[in-house]
Design a protein around this motif. Structure first.
Motif, PDB file in Angstrom:
ATOM      1  N   PHE A   1      30.059  56.757 -28.374  1.00 31.23           N
ATOM      2  CA  PHE A   1      30.499  55.361 -28.421  1.00 31.23           C
ATOM      3  C   PHE A   1      30.670  54.847 -27.000  1.00 31.23           C
ATOM      4  O   PHE A   1      31.270  55.512 -26.151  1.00 31.23           O
ATOM      5  CB  PHE A   1      31.826  55.224 -29.177  1.00 31.23           C
ATOM      6  N   SER A   2      30.135  53.677 -26.727  1.00 31.73           N
ATOM      7  CA  SER A   2      30.245  53.071 -25.404  1.00 31.73           C
ATOM      8  C   SER A   2      30.614  51.607 -25.569  1.00 31.73           C
ATOM      9  O   SER A   2      30.153  50.935 -26.502  1.00 31.73           O
ATOM     10  CB  SER A   2      28.920  53.172 -24.636  1.00 31.73           C
ATOM     11  N   SER A   3      31.448  51.123 -24.655  1.00 30.63           N
ATOM     12  CA  SER A   3      31.880  49.732 -24.726  1.00 30.63           C
ATOM     13  C   SER A   3      32.148  49.223 -23.314  1.00 30.63           C
ATOM     14  O   SER A   3      32.615  49.975 -22.443  1.00 30.63           O
ATOM     15  CB  SER A   3      33.147  49.602 -25.574  1.00 30.63           C
ATOM     16  N   SER A   4      31.843  47.951 -23.072  1.00 38.92           N
ATOM     17  CA  SER A   4      32.114  47.366 -21.767  1.00 38.92           C
ATOM     18  C   SER A   4      32.484  45.901 -21.916  1.00 38.92           C
ATOM     19  O   SER A   4      32.149  45.251 -22.922  1.00 38.92           O
ATOM     20  CB  SER A   4      30.893  47.499 -20.844  1.00 38.92           C
ATOM     21  N   TYR A   5      33.171  45.396 -20.890  1.00 33.43           N
ATOM     22  CA  TYR A   5      33.585  43.987 -20.878  1.00 33.43           C
ATOM     23  C   TYR A   5      33.389  43.430 -19.476  1.00 33.43           C
ATOM     24  O   TYR A   5      33.811  44.041 -18.490  1.00 33.43           O
ATOM     25  CB  TYR A   5      35.052  43.847 -21.294  1.00 33.43           C
ATOM     26  N   ASP A   6      32.718  42.271 -19.390  1.00 33.48           N
ATOM     27  CA  ASP A   6      32.529  41.563 -18.127  1.00 33.48           C
ATOM     28  C   ASP A   6      33.385  40.303 -18.158  1.00 33.48           C
ATOM     29  O   ASP A   6      33.276  39.490 -19.097  1.00 33.48           O
ATOM     30  CB  ASP A   6      31.067  41.169 -17.931  1.00 33.48           C
ATOM     31  N   SER A   7      34.207  40.100 -17.124  1.00 34.72           N
ATOM     32  CA  SER A   7      35.147  38.973 -17.134  1.00 34.72           C
ATOM     33  C   SER A   7      34.436  37.634 -17.026  1.00 34.72           C
ATOM     34  O   SER A   7      34.855  36.651 -17.658  1.00 34.72           O
ATOM     35  CB  SER A   7      36.153  39.126 -15.983  1.00 34.72           C
ATOM     36  N   ASN A   8      33.363  37.545 -16.235  1.00 33.83           N
ATOM     37  CA  ASN A   8      32.660  36.282 -16.054  1.00 33.83           C
ATOM     38  C   ASN A   8      31.662  36.094 -17.189  1.00 33.83           C
ATOM     39  O   ASN A   8      30.612  36.737 -17.235  1.00 33.83           O
ATOM     40  CB  ASN A   8      31.946  36.257 -14.706  1.00 33.83           C
ATOM     41  N   GLY A   9      32.001  35.240 -18.114  1.00 35.28           N
ATOM     42  CA  GLY A   9      31.192  35.040 -19.302  1.00 35.28           C
ATOM     43  C   GLY A   9      31.747  35.738 -20.520  1.00 35.28           C
ATOM     44  O   GLY A   9      31.187  35.620 -21.615  1.00 35.28           O
ATOM     45  N   SER A  10      32.846  36.471 -20.345  1.00 34.30           N
ATOM     46  CA  SER A  10      33.480  37.191 -21.474  1.00 34.30           C
ATOM     47  C   SER A  10      32.429  37.958 -22.280  1.00 34.30           C
ATOM     48  O   SER A  10      32.343  37.831 -23.513  1.00 34.30           O
ATOM     49  CB  SER A  10      34.237  36.212 -22.375  1.00 34.30           C
ATOM     50  N   ILE A  11      31.634  38.753 -21.578  1.00 33.59           N
ATOM     51  CA  ILE A  11      30.546  39.489 -22.226  1.00 33.59           C
ATOM     52  C   ILE A  11      31.076  40.822 -22.740  1.00 33.59           C
ATOM     53  O   ILE A  11      31.596  41.635 -21.976  1.00 33.59           O
ATOM     54  CB  ILE A  11      29.385  39.705 -21.247  1.00 33.59           C
ATOM     55  N   PHE A  12      30.919  41.033 -24.022  1.00 35.22           N
ATOM     56  CA  PHE A  12      31.426  42.222 -24.707  1.00 35.22           C
ATOM     57  C   PHE A  12      30.228  42.984 -25.253  1.00 35.22           C
ATOM     58  O   PHE A  12      29.461  42.460 -26.066  1.00 35.22           O
ATOM     59  CB  PHE A  12      32.363  41.785 -25.827  1.00 35.22           C
ATOM     60  N   ARG A  13      30.025  44.226 -24.773  1.00 37.90           N
ATOM     61  CA  ARG A  13      28.891  45.038 -25.209  1.00 37.90           C
ATOM     62  C   ARG A  13      29.392  46.330 -25.832  1.00 37.90           C
ATOM     63  O   ARG A  13      30.297  46.968 -25.304  1.00 37.90           O
ATOM     64  CB  ARG A  13      27.972  45.371 -24.025  1.00 37.90           C
ATOM     65  N   ASN A  14      28.753  46.734 -26.917  1.00 38.33           N
ATOM     66  CA  ASN A  14      29.140  47.956 -27.617  1.00 38.33           C
ATOM     67  C   ASN A  14      27.894  48.655 -28.153  1.00 38.33           C
ATOM     68  O   ASN A  14      26.922  48.003 -28.537  1.00 38.33           O
ATOM     69  CB  ASN A  14      30.058  47.648 -28.808  1.00 38.33           C
ATOM     70  N   GLU A  15      27.951  49.967 -28.183  1.00 35.39           N
ATOM     71  CA  GLU A  15      26.881  50.728 -28.837  1.00 35.39           C
ATOM     72  C   GLU A  15      27.467  51.996 -29.438  1.00 35.39           C
ATOM     73  O   GLU A  15      28.439  52.565 -28.933  1.00 35.39           O
ATOM     74  CB  GLU A  15      25.749  51.049 -27.862  1.00 35.39           C
ATOM     75  N   LEU A  16      26.869  52.424 -30.545  1.00 36.85           N
ATOM     76  CA  LEU A  16      27.306  53.621 -31.255  1.00 36.85           C
ATOM     77  C   LEU A  16      26.079  54.384 -31.709  1.00 36.85           C
ATOM     78  O   LEU A  16      25.128  53.798 -32.226  1.00 36.85           O
ATOM     79  CB  LEU A  16      28.167  53.246 -32.468  1.00 36.85           C
ATOM     80  N   MET A  17      26.104  55.699 -31.506  1.00 37.71           N
ATOM     81  CA  MET A  17      25.011  56.543 -31.984  1.00 37.71           C
ATOM     82  C   MET A  17      25.578  57.804 -32.618  1.00 37.71           C
ATOM     83  O   MET A  17      26.471  58.442 -32.048  1.00 37.71           O
ATOM     84  CB  MET A  17      24.059  56.917 -30.850  1.00 37.71           C
TER      85      MET A  17
END
Length: 676
Positions: free
Chosen positions: A174-190
């Motif tokens: 499981f991986s997750s990240s957040y970028d403050s500029n643009g409130s970009i939320f990314r997630n992946e699960l395998m």
């Protein structure tokens, strides 16, 4: 104060490292690296963290395994840039000035999905799921033809290899990240279930972002939502026979395109792939590989107020058979492939007089079929290697709904073309540390669906409507690369000089005799052949492990291109691009700095009203640390000095054709990567 420090860093970085490279990427337990070969191929491969100090590897940037935009991921290479119409979606890669169908972009050597949107909101690269990719192979130049016809290069995304275990095991990531500029939320699960006979992978991702702010503090229309889910089942009949079936879907919703008059309402893509591999031992025949695939895209786009909505679709299917033969010091690949691609307009609703009555549809229910035969032979000698390749393609194209304009201009739509491509490469070692390679190639490519059949639709880098040409001749690239490599146990340097002479280069010329359908278009461009054009450039990389825990990577790339008929620059050529990375790596944590300098581009094509671009420099900081063996965190500050800058290949804003899309300003990014 920040500006003062920034200038100092820029001068130091440029002065010390005038041939840069670099990238940084950490994923839960593995690390993605770029492994540089002494030939024309660059491989982005996943390597164990213990191997990170191999000086022949260049690390890539952190959370890019989560990136929904594979085109943006490829831009970590200095020689690859990208055409951007949206802030954070659907970047079209450009390699040495070659773009679109001049590049062959495939998955596992065959799988391909053409864009349904005429404006390429959904380029083929946007359908790549990065979390299921084990390796990206970048073959520069017209030298590698096993995976399809290519004019300027091939990018092959290779899926994870199957894993079989004596006992049934379940592994998850499981991986997750957040970028403050643009409130970009990314997630992946395998999840991966393995046994003696079966390997079952289940993977998915979800990415959501809002509008970001550029370095000036202005908001850029860039909101998006994208998610995907898929599964791959692999069955081992024996140690030498493996069959795999993969089905996945990519879904895009409500994506804003700052450079276009319309936004993406939805993009629904389904992809299916069936593979079988047979391995033969104690035989001159080493392997047989069979591949079949089918992809379908349904795409809807509309203006922000939804006064006009257009629904389009594309379909691609094909197959590939390859045999590998070998004995002692030689290998020979031979096989056949087939590809069918088609695009059609499904429906359009319009409640505004933005367009005049339409003569036919944009795609005209067009299709292309191509049957290819390919061969590659390589022979190793004591201190050298010889490689020869040949490919032949029989290409046919037609359209089911011919407009009156096309009937008037061309009389018919059907075309048949036979293309030949071949290459020869020789690599020679000099002592223990030096290699010199020379590659010569000639490749032909028939026009794409857009170049042959698009019917008065703005698809270029200006607002002119474009009219295709079913009679356009295949374009030909005659290219040579000279590559020198020097390497020791802790030092690696490589430089590559190339020259490409192109015949019947496919371009778009203004035709005042054809009237536009749109009140907003200044006129019409017609697809035509440019008799002669050229591209030349240089690339260099340096990697140095100068202390046990410290390394630096440097790379630079520059391309010069010209229309030899008009004696003027070709449009959309990226300027000098220089990258530098410095990193300290310890057992539990690492930290580093990425610096990039992009030169000014003043060689622009005035026929396309192409804007000049000033130079810029960007600095990023990052750190990675391990909490436990299976849990890692990353913290990053991108665009540290909040620079306001635009890439030369980014399109201009739909609201202001004198301003390109500006990149994100300063952003604080965090990521977590967990294996369990």
């Amino acid at each position: 104060m920040l500006a003062k420090h920034q200038k100092a860093i820029c001068k130091i970085g440029f002065g010390l490292f005038c041939s840069v490279a670099s990238f940084n990427f950490v994923q839960a337990q593995d690390q993605d690296s770029i492994k540089i070969q002494n030939i024309e191929v660059v491989k982005i491969t996943k390597l164990n963290i213990q191997n990170h100090q191999n000086s022949k590897q260049i690390k890539v940037s952190s959370t890019q395994l989560l990136d929904h935009d594979a085109g943006n991921f490829l831009k970590t290479l200095a020689e690859i840039s990208g055409i951007k119409k949206a802030g954070t979606f659907g970047t079209d890669p450009v390699l040495r000035g070659f773009k679109y169908e001049q590049l062959n972009i495939v998955t596992d050597g065959a799988v391909y999905a053409i864009n349904a949107c005429p404006s390429r909101m959904d380029p083929s690269i946007s359908q790549i799921n990065m979390n299921s990719v084990a390796e990206a192979q970048i073959y520069k130049g017209p030298y590698q033809f096993r995976f399809g016809s290519t004019l300027g290069g091939t990018i092959n995304f290779v899926s994870e290899k199957p894993v079989f275990t004596d006992k049934t095991k379940l592994k998850n990531r499981f991986s997750s990240s957040y970028d403050s500029n643009g409130s970009i939320f990314r997630n992946e699960l395998m999840s991966q279930l393995t046994s003696k006979k079966f390997n079952v992978d289940l993977f998915g991702s979800y990415n959501d972002g809002d509008r970001y702010k550029d370095g000036n503090g202005d908001e850029v229309r860039s909101a998006f939502k994208r998610y995907s889910i898929g599964s791959k089942i692999q069955y081992k009949w024996s140690d030498n026979q493996i069959t795999s079936l993969q089905v996945n879907t990519n879904q895009g919703r409500n994506v804003e395109f700052a450079a276009l008059k319309m936004d993406l309402i939805y993009d629904k893509t389904w992809m299916t792939q069936l593979n079988h591999q047979s391995i033969y031992k104690n035989s001159i025949l080493k392997e047989m590989a069979y591949n079949a695939y089918f992809t379908q895209v349904h795409h809807s786009m509309g203006d922000p107020k939804r006064m006009m909505v257009s629904n389009v679709a594309s379909k691609t299917y094909g197959g590939r058979i390859e045999s590998k033969w070998g004995k002692n010091s030689w290998n020979f690949y031979s096989g056949f492939d087939y590809k069918h691609e088609q695009a059609e307009n499904e429906s359009m609703t319009m409640s505004s007089p933005m367009m005049m009555p339409k003569d036919g549809s944009s795609w005209q229910d067009s299709h292309i079929d191509q049957f290819g035969w390919f061969n590659e032979f390589s022979k190793n000698f004591a201190t050298s290697k010889l490689t020869a390749s040949y490919r032949m393609d029989y290409n046919t194209a037609n359209a089911g709904e011919m407009s009156k304009l096309f009937e008037q201009l061309y009389g018919g739509m059907k075309s048949e073309q036979l293309n030949h491509s071949f290459s020869l490469g020789y690599q020679q070692k000099f002592g223990k540390h030096s290699d010199l390679a020379i590659w010569l190639g000639r490749a032909q490519r028939s026009g794409s669906l857009t170049e042959r059949f698009i019917n008065r639709f703005p698809v270029g880098n200006d607002n002119y409507d474009v009219v295709g040409n079913p009679l356009v001749k295949p374009e030909t690239n005659n290219q040579a690369d000279l590559i020198y490599t020097f390497h020791t146990s802790n030092f690696h340097f490589q430089t590559d000089f190339f020259y490409a002479f192109m015949q019947n280069y496919i371009g778009a010329m203004v035709n005042p005799d054809i009237k536009s359908n749109s009140m907003q278009s200044p006129g019409v461009r017609q697809i035509q052949n440019i008799e002669k054009a050229m591209k030349a450039g240089v690339e260099a990389r340096l990697q140095w492990q100068f202390l046990p825990n410290y390394r630096t990577d440097i790379a630079v790339a520059y391309t010069y291109a010209e229309d030899l008929d008009k004696k003027m620059p070709l449009a959309e050529i990226a300027p000098l691009n220089l990258k530098w990375n410095f990193e300290g790596q310890y057992q539990q944590f690492s930290y580093g700095i990425n610096y990039r300098f992009s030169g000014a581009q003043n060689r622009v094509n005035t026929d396309f009203k192409e804007l000049k671009t000033p130079d810029f420099s960007v600095v990023d900081l990052y750190t990675n640390f391990k909490i436990q063996e299976n849990i890692k965190f990353q913290v990053e500050v991108s665009n540290l000095f909040n620079r306001a800058y635009a890439e030369h290949l980014s399109r201009t804003l739909s609201s202001n054709n004198q301003q390109r899309i500006l990149e994100r300003g300063r952003s604080f990014n965090v990521g977590v990567f967990v294996n369990f």
